[in-house]
Scaffold this motif. Structure first.
Motif, mmCIF file in Angstrom:
data_model
loop_
_atom_site.group_PDB
_atom_site.id
_atom_site.type_symbol
_atom_site.label_atom_id
_atom_site.label_comp_id
_atom_site.label_asym_id
_atom_site.label_seq_id
_atom_site.Cartn_x
_atom_site.Cartn_y
_atom_site.Cartn_z
ATOM 1 N N TYR A 19 0.715 -1.306 -0.058
ATOM 2 C CA TYR A 19 -0.034 0.093 -0.049
ATOM 3 C C TYR A 19 0.943 1.228 -0.167
ATOM 4 C CZ TYR A 19 -3.026 3.710 1.695
ATOM 5 O OH TYR A 19 -3.714 4.942 2.021
ATOM 6 N N HIS A 22 2.851 1.766 -3.240
ATOM 7 C CA HIS A 22 2.081 2.285 -4.347
ATOM 8 C C HIS A 22 1.613 3.713 -4.001
ATOM 9 C CE1 HIS A 22 1.574 -2.027 -5.309
ATOM 10 N NE2 HIS A 22 1.744 -1.422 -6.483
ATOM 11 N N ILE A 23 1.484 4.184 -2.887
ATOM 12 C CA ILE A 23 1.061 5.685 -2.401
ATOM 13 C C ILE A 23 2.167 6.477 -2.844
ATOM 14 C CG2 ILE A 23 1.007 7.243 -0.749
ATOM 15 C CD1 ILE A 23 -1.705 6.348 -1.356
ATOM 16 N N VAL A 26 2.534 6.935 -6.659
ATOM 17 C CA VAL A 26 1.814 7.863 -7.017
ATOM 18 C C VAL A 26 1.905 9.122 -6.937
ATOM 19 C CG1 VAL A 26 -0.670 8.888 -6.655
ATOM 20 C CG2 VAL A 26 -0.216 6.091 -6.928
ATOM 21 N N ILE A 86 -4.154 12.940 -7.900
ATOM 22 C CA ILE A 86 -3.743 11.861 -6.935
ATOM 23 C C ILE A 86 -4.840 10.559 -7.265
ATOM 24 C CG2 ILE A 86 -3.784 10.870 -4.589
ATOM 25 C CD1 ILE A 86 -1.208 12.489 -5.729
ATOM 26 N N SER A 90 -3.788 7.116 -9.213
ATOM 27 C CA SER A 90 -3.988 5.917 -8.130
ATOM 28 C C SER A 90 -4.942 5.167 -8.952
ATOM 29 C CB SER A 90 -4.727 6.304 -6.918
ATOM 30 O OG SER A 90 -3.835 7.307 -6.269
ATOM 31 N N ASN A 91 -5.863 5.438 -9.630
ATOM 32 C CA ASN A 91 -6.783 4.537 -10.264
ATOM 33 C C ASN A 91 -6.180 3.653 -11.459
ATOM 34 O OD1 ASN A 91 -8.732 5.486 -8.497
ATOM 35 N ND2 ASN A 91 -9.840 6.590 -10.056
ATOM 36 N N ALA A 101 -4.031 -0.648 -7.429
ATOM 37 C CA ALA A 101 -4.563 0.552 -7.119
ATOM 38 C C ALA A 101 -4.673 1.073 -5.554
ATOM 39 C CB ALA A 101 -5.904 1.217 -7.714
ATOM 40 N N PRO A 102 -3.932 2.247 -5.114
ATOM 41 C CA PRO A 102 -4.003 2.616 -3.740
ATOM 42 C C PRO A 102 -5.530 2.892 -3.443
ATOM 43 C CG PRO A 102 -2.272 3.820 -4.684
ATOM 44 C CD PRO A 102 -3.004 3.143 -6.029
ATOM 45 N N THR A 103 -6.436 3.190 -4.255
ATOM 46 C CA THR A 103 -7.707 3.728 -4.148
ATOM 47 C C THR A 103 -8.846 2.324 -3.997
ATOM 48 O OG1 THR A 103 -7.637 4.191 -6.611
ATOM 49 C CG2 THR A 103 -7.964 5.910 -5.051
ATOM 50 N N LEU A 108 -6.767 4.863 1.800
ATOM 51 C CA LEU A 108 -6.837 6.300 1.163
ATOM 52 C C LEU A 108 -8.032 7.001 0.851
ATOM 53 C CD1 LEU A 108 -4.869 8.100 -0.633
ATOM 54 C CD2 LEU A 108 -5.281 6.615 -2.443
ATOM 55 N N THR A 109 -9.056 6.109 0.174
ATOM 56 C CA THR A 109 -10.242 6.720 0.141
ATOM 57 C C THR A 109 -10.893 7.393 1.512
ATOM 58 O OG1 THR A 109 -11.557 4.660 0.264
ATOM 59 C CG2 THR A 109 -10.737 5.180 -1.856
#
Length: 226
Positions: A19, A22-23, A26, A86, A90-91, A101-103, A108-109
């Motif tokens: 996680y 990937h954040i 991004v 962002i 992320s998507n 995808a972090p989302t 994140l969301t």
């Protein structure tokens, strides 16, 4: 087991590391794009500057329609544009094999939704004052104020759930859909799925941005007699 198929598992196979990996990725991509778009500014934009200006003008146009003025749209442009970039990046990296995808994580969301929630309340209080801002939660009829106030509170807190779960649910579903497609037919068939998922990546970022503008407009713009 899913993390074993990610590039991040070359360093650490834990989901937490994946996680944050990937954040960070991004954020790095966003910074690189911003630097490329502003590296050598020209009167007649070309390349990344042209794309960057088109992106920002699109957001200003969206905000102008929502806020009712270009001044209001530009005032909140940094927040909305950052959220949009962002979320979109992320998507989009989630549809690239080897990345996640972090989302697709509530971490994140939910964080983004809380940022929007806190900020639009802060702006509402700053623009209108504490008492006047929260007086609108009581509705136009004073007799119904004890009923309206808790309903308004629930309505506002539900926005956090709506923003976070809508984005999380859609992107998580897209990830699972792509995983199934790649497992069943890994060659030609996934191509239409990539087109659809790219569109969904853009759509979810757009929805988050326009709802942010809507909430800011509702907090800072009060019509007479409301």
């Amino acid at each position: 087991m899913k993390d074993l198929f990610l590039f991040s598992s070359l360093f650490d196979s834990s989901h937490t590391f994946a996680y944050f990996f990937h954040i960070a990725l991004v954020a790095l991509i966003a910074v690189i794009i911003a630097k490329m778009a502003t590296h050598s500014m020209q009167l007649v934009p070309r390349g990344m500057q042209n794309l960057g200006e088109a992106f920002l003008e699109g957001i200003v146009s969206m905000g102008r329609d929502t806020m009712g003025s270009e001044e209001g749209a530009r005032k909140y442009l940094p927040l909305v544009a950052t959220l949009g970039m962002i979320i979109f990046i992320s998507n989009i990296i989630g549809i690239i094999p080897g990345f996640e995808a972090p989302t697709a994580s509530l971490n994140l969301t939910l964080s983004l939704a809380v940022i929007v929630f806190v900020y639009y309340h802060f702006e509402g209080i700053r623009v209108q004052g504490f008492i006047k801002y929260f007086s609108h939660f009581m509705g136009p009829v004073k007799l119904l104020a004890p009923l309206m106030f808790p309903i308004e509170l629930v309505s506002h807190f539900s926005r956090v759930i709506s923003l976070s779960f809508r984005l999380f649910g859609n992107i998580k579903g897209d990830d699972l859909f792509l995983a199934v497609i790649l497992a069943l037919v890994p060659y030609i068939a996934p191509l239409p799925a990539y087109v659809l998922l790219t569109f969904m990546a853009f759509l979810q970022a757009f929805i988050f941005m326009i709802l942010t503008y809507v909430y800011l407009a509702g907090a800072t713009i009060v019509e007479e007699g409301h």
